[in-house]
Design a protein around this motif. Structure first.
Motif, short mmCIF file in Angstrom:
data_model
loop_
_atom_site.label_atom_id
_atom_site.label_comp_id
_atom_site.label_asym_id
_atom_site.label_seq_id
_atom_site.Cartn_x
_atom_site.Cartn_y
_atom_site.Cartn_z
N GLU A 72 0.81 -1.22 0.00
CA GLU A 72 0.00 0.00 0.00
C GLU A 72 0.84 1.27 0.00
O GLU A 72 0.38 2.32 -0.43
CB GLU A 72 -0.94 0.00 1.20
CG GLU A 72 -2.03 -1.03 1.13
CD GLU A 72 -2.94 -1.00 2.35
OE1 GLU A 72 -2.88 -0.02 3.12
OE2 GLU A 72 -3.71 -1.95 2.50
N ASP A 73 2.08 1.19 0.49
CA ASP A 73 2.95 2.36 0.58
C ASP A 73 3.69 2.63 -0.73
O ASP A 73 4.46 3.59 -0.82
CB ASP A 73 3.96 2.17 1.71
CG ASP A 73 3.29 2.10 3.07
OD1 ASP A 73 2.27 2.78 3.27
OD2 ASP A 73 3.79 1.35 3.93
N LEU A 74 3.49 1.78 -1.74
CA LEU A 74 4.16 1.91 -3.04
C LEU A 74 5.69 1.95 -2.89
O LEU A 74 6.38 2.79 -3.44
CB LEU A 74 3.68 3.15 -3.79
CG LEU A 74 2.17 3.32 -3.98
CD1 LEU A 74 1.86 4.57 -4.79
CD2 LEU A 74 1.54 2.10 -4.62
N THR A 75 6.19 0.97 -2.12
CA THR A 75 7.64 0.88 -1.91
C THR A 75 8.23 -0.43 -2.41
O THR A 75 9.44 -0.56 -2.50
CB THR A 75 7.99 1.04 -0.41
OG1 THR A 75 7.33 0.01 0.32
CG2 THR A 75 7.58 2.40 0.11
N LYS A 76 7.38 -1.42 -2.71
CA LYS A 76 7.86 -2.73 -3.16
C LYS A 76 7.18 -3.09 -4.47
O LYS A 76 5.98 -2.91 -4.63
CB LYS A 76 7.56 -3.80 -2.12
CG LYS A 76 8.27 -3.59 -0.81
CD LYS A 76 7.91 -4.65 0.19
CE LYS A 76 8.56 -4.33 1.52
NZ LYS A 76 8.13 -5.21 2.58
N LEU A 77 7.99 -3.63 -5.39
CA LEU A 77 7.48 -4.01 -6.70
C LEU A 77 7.52 -5.52 -6.88
O LEU A 77 8.45 -6.17 -6.42
CB LEU A 77 8.32 -3.35 -7.81
CG LEU A 77 8.17 -1.85 -7.94
CD1 LEU A 77 9.31 -1.27 -8.76
CD2 LEU A 77 6.82 -1.51 -8.56
#
Length: 95
Positions: A72-77
Motif C-alpha cells: 500500500e505504501d508503493l515501496t515494493k514491486l
C-alpha cells in the motif's frame, strides 16, 4: 528502449508518471532484470516505453508495465512478464 531527455519530457507530458533518473542507484539492477531502458514509475508500478513505429509522421511508443506495486505504501514491486498498456506516446517526429 533508452529515451533521450527530449523523449522523456514528451513522454511525461502524455503519461502521468515519474522517470527514474539514469544515475539512480537502482537503475543498474533494473537494467540487469529488464534490459537497457528508461524506467518510469506510476500508480500501477514500473514501466518502460517500447517503439511501435511511425504513425502520422511521428515516432510512437507503447508503455509496457513490468512490475506492479505489492504494498500500500508503493515501496515494493512485484515483477511479472511485460504487459502492454493502452498508453501510446508520441516520442517525436521521424527524421
Amino acid at each position: 528502449m533508452r529515451l533521450t531527455s527530449e523523449q522523456v519530457e514528451r513522454t511525461l507530458n502524455q503519461f502521468d508518471a515519474q522517470a527514474i533518473p539514469e544515475d539512480h542507484p537502482v537503475v543498474p539492477r533494473l537494467n540487469e532484470l529488464f534490459g537497457d531502458h528508461t524506467f518510469f514509475l506510476d500508480s500501477n508500478g514500473l514501466n518502460v516505453v517500447e517503439p511501435t513505429g511511425p504513425a502520422s509522421g511521428a515516432d510512437t511508443g507503447t508503455v509496457f508495465n513490468l512490475a506492479d506495486w505489492s504494498d500500500e505504501d508503493l515501496t515494493k514491486l512485484a515483477p511479472h512478464p511485460p504487459q502492454a498498456t493502452e498508453v501510446m506516446v508520441v516520442l517525436g517526429p521521424t527524421n
